[in-house]
Write a protein that holds these residues in place. Structure first.
Motif, short mmCIF file in Angstrom:
data_model
loop_
_atom_site.label_atom_id
_atom_site.label_comp_id
_atom_site.label_asym_id
_atom_site.label_seq_id
_atom_site.Cartn_x
_atom_site.Cartn_y
_atom_site.Cartn_z
N UNK A 94 0.83 -1.20 0.00
CA UNK A 94 0.00 0.00 0.00
C UNK A 94 0.87 1.26 0.00
N UNK A 95 0.31 2.41 -0.41
CA UNK A 95 1.10 3.64 -0.46
C UNK A 95 1.47 4.14 0.93
N UNK A 96 2.62 4.79 1.09
CA UNK A 96 3.02 5.33 2.39
C UNK A 96 1.98 6.29 2.93
N UNK A 97 1.75 6.22 4.23
CA UNK A 97 0.81 7.12 4.88
C UNK A 97 -0.61 6.63 4.92
N UNK A 98 -0.91 5.51 4.24
CA UNK A 98 -2.29 5.04 4.20
C UNK A 98 -2.82 4.72 5.59
N UNK A 99 -2.03 4.00 6.38
CA UNK A 99 -2.52 3.57 7.69
C UNK A 99 -2.80 4.77 8.60
N UNK A 100 -2.07 5.84 8.41
CA UNK A 100 -2.27 7.05 9.22
C UNK A 100 -3.65 7.64 8.95
N UNK A 101 -4.15 7.46 7.75
CA UNK A 101 -5.44 8.04 7.37
C UNK A 101 -6.63 7.21 7.85
N UNK A 102 -6.39 6.00 8.33
CA UNK A 102 -7.48 5.13 8.76
C UNK A 102 -7.79 5.40 10.23
N UNK A 103 -8.52 6.46 10.48
CA UNK A 103 -8.73 6.95 11.84
C UNK A 103 -9.57 6.01 12.69
N UNK A 104 -10.50 5.28 12.06
CA UNK A 104 -11.46 4.47 12.82
C UNK A 104 -11.44 3.00 12.41
N UNK A 105 -10.34 2.55 11.83
CA UNK A 105 -10.25 1.17 11.37
C UNK A 105 -10.27 0.22 12.57
N UNK A 106 -10.96 -0.90 12.42
CA UNK A 106 -11.12 -1.87 13.50
C UNK A 106 -10.22 -3.10 13.34
N UNK A 107 -9.78 -3.38 12.12
CA UNK A 107 -8.87 -4.50 11.86
C UNK A 107 -8.24 -4.28 10.49
N UNK A 108 -6.99 -4.76 10.36
CA UNK A 108 -6.25 -4.65 9.11
C UNK A 108 -5.86 -6.05 8.67
N UNK A 109 -6.17 -6.37 7.41
CA UNK A 109 -5.89 -7.69 6.86
C UNK A 109 -4.82 -7.57 5.79
N UNK A 110 -3.78 -8.39 5.90
CA UNK A 110 -2.70 -8.39 4.91
C UNK A 110 -2.94 -9.48 3.89
N UNK A 111 -2.77 -9.15 2.62
CA UNK A 111 -2.89 -10.14 1.55
C UNK A 111 -1.75 -11.16 1.60
N UNK A 112 -0.63 -10.81 2.24
CA UNK A 112 0.53 -11.70 2.28
C UNK A 112 0.67 -12.43 3.60
N UNK A 113 1.46 -13.51 3.57
CA UNK A 113 1.75 -14.26 4.80
C UNK A 113 2.75 -13.51 5.67
#
Length: 270
Positions: A51-70
């Motif tokens: 994902x592009x740099x800074x994306x996670x910073x913009x997810x203010x109310x995210x409840x879980x993050x799923x990675x496509x990779x192992x």
């Protein structure tokens, strides 16, 4: 009632197939594809990869993050990863099958002396070469996690003399195991074909270097199917040029895509 929002932000994969599958299987979820500049305050879940740099910073109310990779090493190193949000990695039986096939293919490639036959063909040489029996070919698996243990069991089932190294002691029928830094030298000294399937940690970053490569028998082979940062590039090239290694298979690199001028593109031993 508001539908939960899942943000799809995976790059370098077949996006349309993933989106179609997610929307088919999760009709109750609002599946959105990432676009630069979009407001992400209402995202509940994020499905991400490269994902592009800074994306996670913009997810203010995210409840879980799923990675496509192992592997999630790069995400764990991201300073924007929320400390209180669950991070879920992919466990895919197909990935294990594919890795097992890849490692088996490359071990057999070196064991059956295919590089030498290819050189003979180019030079118009007619030479019969007799490889050792599998039981006389020591193969070492560096890392005995889910993938490493599967590859070790497969090779042992074909009769290879298989050993494995891991940080902590593990035990598998038919496989000689080594553990900890104090046993790494003994493991490497008995290994003619080394397969790296380690996770990337501060302790394993750069583990394939001049020192460890010099512990292998002269003329050994390397297969790195783990992370590019396990290998010190210049040390690998030096080992190949000096004949300490006879060949190397690299499935991953420190920088991807591999830069155009990198010597790995054209080195005859890679």
């Amino acid at each position: 009632m508001r539908r939960p929002v899942l943000l799809y932000a995976c790059f370098g994969v077949d996006t349309q197939s993933w989106l179609a599958a997610l929307r088919s299987d999760l009709p109750e979820v609002d599946i959105r594809e990432y676009s630069p500049g979009a407001v992400l305050d209402d995202v509940d879940f994020a499905f991400v990869w490269k994902y592009p740099p800074g994306l996670l910073r913009a997810l203010k109310n995210v409840r879980a993050i799923f990675s496509l990779g192992a592997g999630v090493e790069s995400m764990l190193a991201d300073p924007d990863l929320p400390a209180d949000v669950p991070l879920v990695r992919m466990v895919d039986p197909g990935l294990a099958v594919g890795m097992n096939e890849f490692v088996l293919m490359r071990v057999l490639h070196y064991h059956r002396q295919m590089p030498e036959y290819e050189q003979d063909q180019r030079a118009h040489r007619w030479i019969q070469r007799v490889p050792p029996l599998p039981e006389d070919r020591p193969v070492g698996i560096l890392g005995l996690g889910e993938l490493g243990s599967l590859c070790a069991r497969t090779l042992a089932g074909l009769g290879f003399d298989v050993a494995g190294w891991s940080r902590s002691r593990k035990s598998f029928p038919g496989i000689t195991t080594f553990a900890g830094s104090q046993e790494l030298r003994d493991f490497l000294q008995r290994t003619e074909i080394l397969v790296c399937l380690l996770p990337l940690t501060p302790q394993t970053d750069g583990i394939i270097n001049h020192e460890t490569l010099s512990m292998l028998p002269r003329g050994a082979f390397l297969i790195n199917a783990a992370r590019g940062r396990h290998v010190v590039d210049e040390d690998l090239i030096a080992a190949l040029d000096a004949g300490q290694l006879a060949g190397a298979t690299l499935d991953t690199f420190r920088v991807e895509p591999l830069p155009t001028g990198h010597p790995f593109w054209t080195h005859p031993g890679i």
